[in-house]
Scaffold this active site. Structure first.
Site, short mmCIF file in Angstrom:
data_model
loop_
_atom_site.label_atom_id
_atom_site.label_comp_id
_atom_site.label_asym_id
_atom_site.label_seq_id
_atom_site.Cartn_x
_atom_site.Cartn_y
_atom_site.Cartn_z
N GLU A 1 -2.12 12.55 -9.95
CA GLU A 1 -1.48 11.79 -9.38
C GLU A 1 -0.27 11.10 -10.33
OE1 GLU A 1 -4.43 8.25 -8.37
OE2 GLU A 1 -4.97 9.52 -6.82
N HIS B 1 2.01 -0.23 -3.87
CA HIS B 1 1.82 1.21 -3.78
C HIS B 1 2.93 1.62 -3.00
CE1 HIS B 1 -0.04 5.17 -2.64
NE2 HIS B 1 -0.97 4.72 -3.58
N ARG C 1 4.25 4.82 -10.15
CA ARG C 1 4.40 4.22 -8.70
C ARG C 1 5.32 3.17 -8.61
NH1 ARG C 1 -1.85 2.66 -7.46
NH2 ARG C 1 -2.03 4.92 -7.15
N HIS D 1 -0.76 -3.90 -3.79
CA HIS D 1 -1.86 -3.03 -4.02
C HIS D 1 -3.20 -3.32 -4.97
CE1 HIS D 1 -4.14 0.71 -3.71
NE2 HIS D 1 -3.75 1.00 -4.90
N ARG E 1 -0.34 -0.18 -14.20
CA ARG E 1 -1.45 0.67 -14.08
C ARG E 1 -1.24 1.86 -13.40
NH1 ARG E 1 -5.64 1.66 -9.99
NH2 ARG E 1 -4.07 1.16 -8.31
P1 FAD Z 1 -13.96 -5.40 -5.17
O1 FAD Z 1 -14.43 -3.90 -4.98
O2 FAD Z 1 -12.66 -5.65 -4.55
O3 FAD Z 1 -14.98 -6.55 -4.92
C1 FAD Z 1 -14.86 -7.73 -4.85
C2 FAD Z 1 -15.96 -8.47 -4.31
O4 FAD Z 1 -16.13 -9.92 -4.76
C3 FAD Z 1 -16.36 -8.31 -2.93
O5 FAD Z 1 -17.80 -8.16 -2.64
C4 FAD Z 1 -16.06 -9.92 -2.40
O6 FAD Z 1 -16.75 -10.10 -1.30
C5 FAD Z 1 -16.25 -10.58 -3.69
N1 FAD Z 1 -15.94 -11.96 -3.54
C6 FAD Z 1 -14.69 -12.23 -3.69
N2 FAD Z 1 -14.49 -13.58 -3.64
C7 FAD Z 1 -15.79 -13.91 -3.54
C8 FAD Z 1 -16.20 -15.43 -3.54
N3 FAD Z 1 -15.30 -16.41 -3.42
N4 FAD Z 1 -17.55 -15.52 -3.00
C9 FAD Z 1 -18.37 -14.47 -3.07
N5 FAD Z 1 -17.95 -13.31 -3.26
C10 FAD Z 1 -16.56 -13.07 -3.47
N6 FAD Z 1 -8.50 2.42 -7.77
C11 FAD Z 1 -8.84 3.47 -8.36
O7 FAD Z 1 -9.08 3.73 -9.57
N7 FAD Z 1 -8.58 4.66 -7.56
C12 FAD Z 1 -8.12 4.91 -6.32
O8 FAD Z 1 -8.17 5.78 -5.63
C13 FAD Z 1 -8.16 3.58 -5.80
N8 FAD Z 1 -7.50 3.57 -4.64
C14 FAD Z 1 -7.39 2.22 -3.97
C15 FAD Z 1 -7.00 2.26 -2.63
C16 FAD Z 1 -7.03 1.12 -1.82
C17 FAD Z 1 -6.68 0.97 -0.36
C18 FAD Z 1 -7.13 -0.08 -2.48
C19 FAD Z 1 -6.97 -1.58 -1.94
C20 FAD Z 1 -7.54 -0.22 -4.05
C21 FAD Z 1 -7.54 1.06 -4.43
N9 FAD Z 1 -7.83 1.15 -6.06
C22 FAD Z 1 -8.12 2.37 -6.54
C23 FAD Z 1 -8.22 -0.12 -6.66
C24 FAD Z 1 -9.57 -0.34 -6.78
O9 FAD Z 1 -10.18 0.16 -5.57
C25 FAD Z 1 -10.06 -1.89 -7.14
O10 FAD Z 1 -9.23 -2.26 -8.36
C26 FAD Z 1 -11.32 -1.79 -7.36
O11 FAD Z 1 -12.26 -1.23 -6.38
C27 FAD Z 1 -11.82 -3.30 -7.67
O12 FAD Z 1 -13.11 -3.29 -7.69
P2 FAD Z 1 -14.03 -4.70 -8.08
O13 FAD Z 1 -15.30 -4.54 -7.93
O14 FAD Z 1 -13.31 -5.46 -9.03
O15 FAD Z 1 -13.57 -5.60 -6.68
C1 SIN Z 2 -4.25 5.95 -4.23
O1 SIN Z 2 -4.91 6.90 -3.80
O2 SIN Z 2 -3.05 6.50 -4.10
C2 SIN Z 2 -4.40 4.87 -4.71
C3 SIN Z 2 -4.91 5.11 -6.24
C4 SIN Z 2 -4.91 4.03 -7.10
O3 SIN Z 2 -4.52 2.89 -6.65
O4 SIN Z 2 -5.48 4.19 -8.21
#
Ligand code: FAD
Ligand code: SIN
Length: 523
Positions: free
Chosen positions: A113, A241, A288, A349, A384
């Site tokens: 990427e 993004h 990006r 994003h 990032r």
């Molecule tokens: P999340 O997975 O967002 O989980 C948050 C949790 O907190 C959820 O369960 C929610 O319900 C809970 N929560 C929030 N507020 C409260 C509250 N007040 N009370 C109770 N529960 C609450 N990153 C990569 O490294 N590679 C990728 O390919 C990639 N692709 C992506 C594609 C998309 C479309 C998106 C949106 C993001 C992408 N990212 C990618 C970023 C990555 O997915 C996220 O940064 C990562 O998954 C965040 O994980 P997390 O566990 O911190 O939070």
């Molecule tokens: C993507 O698949 O382009 C998202 C990857 C990322 O946000 O890290």
């Protein structure tokens, strides 16, 4: 009602679930999630998870690429930690039953990427996050020490200040004893007491009008810690993004993974001309922030509503094999991506900043950890590198787990905490106020605090948000606590932090691009 745990976890994405699996052998775990377990940013991740796997890749190269993207603001120790621990944590994910694609030789099929000098992204087709979420949920559901509380919304963390028990010089004289959590089905606010609490609440994309994040991404954890006076940093670095599917009727916007450009996809103007080489010698695979700004510039200069991403020159079968979900999604809108170009626009994003933590994932508040997108570890600096966030979450969840396990025996639950006092009266018909204010916040942030900023736009955003802040605090004080009013309040707090830190940064750097500080402007 009171509940008691050794480890309280707020959030069920990769950060919360992987931490839960690591601490569960050492005590009672309570995990709250505001909707269902798999409504998370994690489940939406497409591209994959970065880790050095085979030569010619090396830790040195991964560190170098991460530092370049971070534009001078990364914490080198955090970068070293994530990069060097990544292979071990990938093995841990594999042991939990997560499948990453392999090629015919049985080796991992690595994607590349923007900003990566090597192919180093492990992935599961184009829905890596859903695969990670599936496997982790299966593991936590099978664990007898983990109590899962879906549809439970954390309203505030429980803290006390000025106790004179600071353990590290950089930490604050504040202790965390758990959280007040709304059981959405009964309407009751639970007092959940815990020896340690983990904030794993994910991102903030919903603060913006156009976002790839699911709508639960309202920055609740960051807002709660901010209100408890914990340290929040680097909020000005919001990553857009470059390529989400252009479709005005859909929120969140559907992501078109960057891996598609790694696969050979080319960005084009409406007339079919390529343009990225006019902005950066790395073309479509520039980091990006550069690609998103180039697209923003194209749209503003040409008055177009979108640009195109073109993969039609690639073999159709390969496109369908690597990107089956994107293929299906676009086809549902009548676009066959093997024959037609994909209309794309940038979308909010990822947040690089958040709750400041150290290398053990400890926040400035004692007994409160933060992991995943809500945290600021220093890995990303001002920008990032793609696919560095899932790996950051598992590496830091491991660090938090090790520290929490080692301190838990010295911590007592605080039984003196009073229950929540909710005497609000405002009725649900006032929902219109909340709905309208939400729209206003999203518009203010998108129009004035987006990819390209200026001092005048930031000042206007600050002034407008202040009005909404005052109105919402009054409404909140008089309302029965609900998820909607709390999320609005959190979005306003998060917007305020982004604007405040953006105004404080008197330069253009990484994702923060202010036309009034042209020293680093590229066009
Ligand atoms: P999340 O997975 O967002 O989980 C948050 C949790 O907190 C959820 O369960 C929610 O319900 C809970 N929560 C929030 N507020 C409260 C509250 N007040 N009370 C109770 N529960 C609450 N990153 C990569 O490294 N590679 C990728 O390919 C990639 N692709 C992506 C594609 C998309 C479309 C998106 C949106 C993001 C992408 N990212 C990618 C970023 C990555 O997915 C996220 O940064 C990562 O998954 C965040 O994980 P997390 O566990 O911190 O939070
Ligand atoms: C993507 O698949 O382009 C998202 C990857 C990322 O946000 O890290």
């Amino acid at each position: 009602m009171k509940k008691e745990f050794d480890f309280l976890i707020i959030g069920s994405g990769i950060a919360g679930l992987s931490y839960a699996l690591k601490v569960a052998a050492y005590g009672k775990v309570g995990l709250v999630s505001k909707t269902v377990l798999d409504e998370t940013n994690t489940a939406y991740a497409q591209g994959g998870i970065s880790s050095v796997t085979y030569e010619p890749d090396s830790f040195k190269k991964h560190v170098h690429d991460t530092l370049i993207a971070g534009d001078g603001l990364c914490n080198v120790h955090a970068v070293d930690k994530v990069v060097s621990n990544a292979p071990e944590q990938i093995n841990q994910l594999l042991s939990w039953g997560i499948n990453f694609d392999k090629n015919k030789d049985g080796k991992f099929d690595l994607h590349r990427e923007g900003g990566h000098s090597e192919h180093r992204i492990l992935h599961h087709k184009d829905n890596t996050g859903a695969e990670i979420q599936r496997a982790l949920i299966k593991e936590v559901r099978g664990h007898s020490n983990i109590t899962l509380m879906e549809h439970h919304f954390a309203v505030e963390i429980i803290t006390q200040h000025h106790l004179g028990r600071v353990t590290e010089p950089w930490m604050q004289d504040i202790e965390c004893y758990g959280a007040y959590v709304l059981n959405k089905k009964t309407g009751e606010i639970l007092t959940i007491l815990a020896k340690t609490t983990l904030m794993a609440t994910g991102g903030i994309g919903s603060v913006y009008q156009t976002t790839t994040n699911p709508l639960i991404a309202t920055g609740d954890g960051i807002a709660m810690v901010f209100r408890a006076k914990g340290i929040i940093e680097n909020m000005e670095f919001v990553q857009f993004h470059p390529t989400s599917l252009y479709n005005l009727s859909e929120r969140p916007s559907f992501l078109i993974t960057e891996a598609m450009r790694g696969f050979g996809g080319i960005l084009k103007r409406n007339n079919g001309e390529e343009f990225m080489h006019e902005y950066d010698e790395r073309g479509c695979l520039a980091p990006r922030d550069i690609v998103a700004r180039a697209i923003d510039n194209e749209l503003k200069n040409r008055g177009d509503e979108f640009v195109y991403l073109d993969v039609t020159h690639k073999p159709a079968e390969e496109i369908r094999q690597h990107f089956p979900n994107i293929y299906k999604k676009c086809l549902s809108f009548g676009i066959d991506i093997t024959k037609q170009m994909i209309p794309v626009v940038p979308a909010a994003h990822y947040l690089c900043g958040g709750i400041k933590v150290d290398l053990k994932a400890r926040s400035s508040i004692q007994q409160l950890y933060a992991v995943g997108e809500c945290s600021s570890t220093g890995l990303h600096g001002a920008n990032r590198l793609a696919s560095n966030s899932l790996i950051e979450a598992v590496v830091f969840a491991d660090a938090a787990a090790q520290d929490a396990i080692s301190v838990i025996k010295n911590i007592e639950l605080n039984h003196k905490i009073p229950d929540w006092n909710d005497d609000g009266t405002v009725n649900p018909e006032e929902m219109i106020l909340i709905t309208q204010s939400n729209k206003e916040v999203e518009q203010i942030m998108s129009k004035y605090v987006g990819i390209v900023r200026s001092n005048i736009r930031l000042t206007r955003a600050y002034d407008r948000l202040e009005v909404l802040h005052r109105e919402t605090e009054t409404l909140y004080q008089n309302s029965k606590v609900s998820q909607k009013i709390c999320e609005l309040r959190n979005k306003i707090n998060v917007g305020y932090l982004i604007i405040k830190m953006a105004r404080k940064r008197k330069e253009s750097r990484g994702l923060h691009y202010n036309v009034d500080f042209p020293d680093k402007l590229m066009y």
